[in-house]
Design a protein around this motif. Structure first.
Motif, PDB file in Angstrom:
ATOM      1  N   SER A  88       0.557  -1.375   0.086  1.00 36.17           N
ATOM      2  CA  SER A  88       0.195   0.057  -0.164  1.00 36.17           C
ATOM      3  C   SER A  88       0.732   1.446  -0.281  1.00 36.17           C
ATOM      4  CB  SER A  88      -1.206   0.290   1.285  1.00 36.17           C
ATOM      5  OG  SER A  88      -0.359   0.227   2.460  1.00 36.17           O
ATOM      6  N   TRP A  89       0.083   2.222  -0.309  1.00 35.07           N
ATOM      7  CA  TRP A  89       0.590   3.057  -0.819  1.00 35.07           C
ATOM      8  C   TRP A  89       1.416   4.258   0.950  1.00 35.07           C
ATOM      9  CZ3 TRP A  89       3.085   6.178  -3.816  1.00 35.07           C
ATOM     10  CH2 TRP A  89       3.317   7.148  -4.201  1.00 35.07           C
ATOM     11  N   ALA A  90       0.430   3.778   2.527  1.00 36.47           N
ATOM     12  CA  ALA A  90       0.675   4.040   3.256  1.00 36.47           C
ATOM     13  C   ALA A  90       2.244   2.974   3.529  1.00 36.47           C
ATOM     14  CB  ALA A  90      -0.968   3.775   4.390  1.00 36.47           C
ATOM     15  N   ASP A  91       1.831   2.064   3.413  1.00 40.80           N
ATOM     16  CA  ASP A  91       2.703   1.306   4.382  1.00 40.80           C
ATOM     17  C   ASP A  91       4.507   1.725   3.249  1.00 40.80           C
ATOM     18  OD1 ASP A  91       1.575  -0.250   5.983  1.00 40.80           O
ATOM     19  OD2 ASP A  91       1.322  -1.858   4.141  1.00 40.80           O
ATOM     20  N   ALA A  92       4.168   1.969   1.942  1.00 40.73           N
ATOM     21  CA  ALA A  92       5.566   2.417   1.189  1.00 40.73           C
ATOM     22  C   ALA A  92       6.124   4.145   1.682  1.00 40.73           C
ATOM     23  CB  ALA A  92       5.401   2.667   0.415  1.00 40.73           C
ATOM     24  N   ARG A  93       5.151   4.634   2.168  1.00 42.36           N
ATOM     25  CA  ARG A  93       5.559   5.551   3.259  1.00 42.36           C
ATOM     26  C   ARG A  93       6.268   5.458   4.882  1.00 42.36           C
ATOM     27  NH1 ARG A  93       3.707  10.748   2.110  1.00 42.36           N
ATOM     28  NH2 ARG A  93       5.238  11.907   3.411  1.00 42.36           N
ATOM     29  N   MET A  94       6.012   4.320   5.093  1.00 43.66           N
ATOM     30  CA  MET A  94       6.315   4.105   5.946  1.00 43.66           C
ATOM     31  C   MET A  94       7.495   3.229   6.428  1.00 43.66           C
ATOM     32  SD  MET A  94       3.666   3.405   8.948  1.00 43.66           S
ATOM     33  CE  MET A  94       2.626   1.646   8.483  1.00 43.66           C
ATOM     34  N   SER A  95       8.042   2.496   4.994  1.00 39.74           N
ATOM     35  CA  SER A  95       9.069   2.294   5.008  1.00 39.74           C
ATOM     36  C   SER A  95      10.337   2.873   5.603  1.00 39.74           C
ATOM     37  CB  SER A  95       9.304   1.472   3.538  1.00 39.74           C
ATOM     38  OG  SER A  95       9.460   2.068   2.740  1.00 39.74           O
ATOM     39  N   GLY A  96      10.389   3.755   4.538  1.00 43.11           N
ATOM     40  CA  GLY A  96      11.549   5.326   5.237  1.00 43.11           C
ATOM     41  C   GLY A  96      11.700   4.859   3.409  1.00 43.11           C
ATOM     42  N   LYS A  97      11.416   4.058   2.376  1.00 44.16           N
ATOM     43  CA  LYS A  97      12.088   3.924   1.033  1.00 44.16           C
ATOM     44  C   LYS A  97      11.144   4.732   0.429  1.00 44.16           C
ATOM     45  CE  LYS A  97      14.000  -0.461   1.892  1.00 44.16           C
ATOM     46  NZ  LYS A  97      13.421  -1.729   1.447  1.00 44.16           N
TER      47      LYS A  97
END
Length: 116
Positions: A88-97
């Motif tokens: 998800s976009w949210a998970d991608a944002r939280m990944s720091g990458k």
């Protein structure tokens, strides 16, 4: 960039198997960036996936010089995962990458870009 669905599917299979080579990562990245532009044409947001590509998309003020006001940047593997709806976009944002700055840099409503 025109490419056959067969070439895309083959590259995706190699990616899923963990055997994708640089050329296949490039193909997947570019095809998915082109799908984003087709789905959301415009010049307000620049999406960068180094070292394979960068596109401008989404309607709004046109960027012409210097650093764009809205920029999204991420590595190819994360772009592929997000574009295919696997992350998800949210998970991608939280990944720091994923780095995103400026207006209109949430692509949630545009994803996924394929039914694969």
């Amino acid at each position: 960039m025109e490419t056959s669905d067969t070439a895309f599917q083959q590259a995706l299979q190699h990616y899923d198997d963990g055997t994708a080579e640089r050329a296949e990562l490039k193909l997947l990245t570019k095809v998915l960036l082109n799908r984003l532009v087709a789905k959301a044409p415009g010049h307000a947001v620049e999406v960068r996936v180094p070292p394979y590509g960068a596109v401008q998309c989404i309607e709004g003020p046109r960027h012409t010089r210097g650093t764009p006001g809205a920029v999204i940047e991420m590595p190819p593997e994360l772009w592929i995962e997000v574009a295919l709806g696997r992350t998800s976009w949210a998970d991608a944002r939280m990944s720091g990458k994923l780095r995103a700055s400026g207006e209109r840099t949430d692509l949630t409503a545009l994803l996924p870009l394929t039914n694969s």
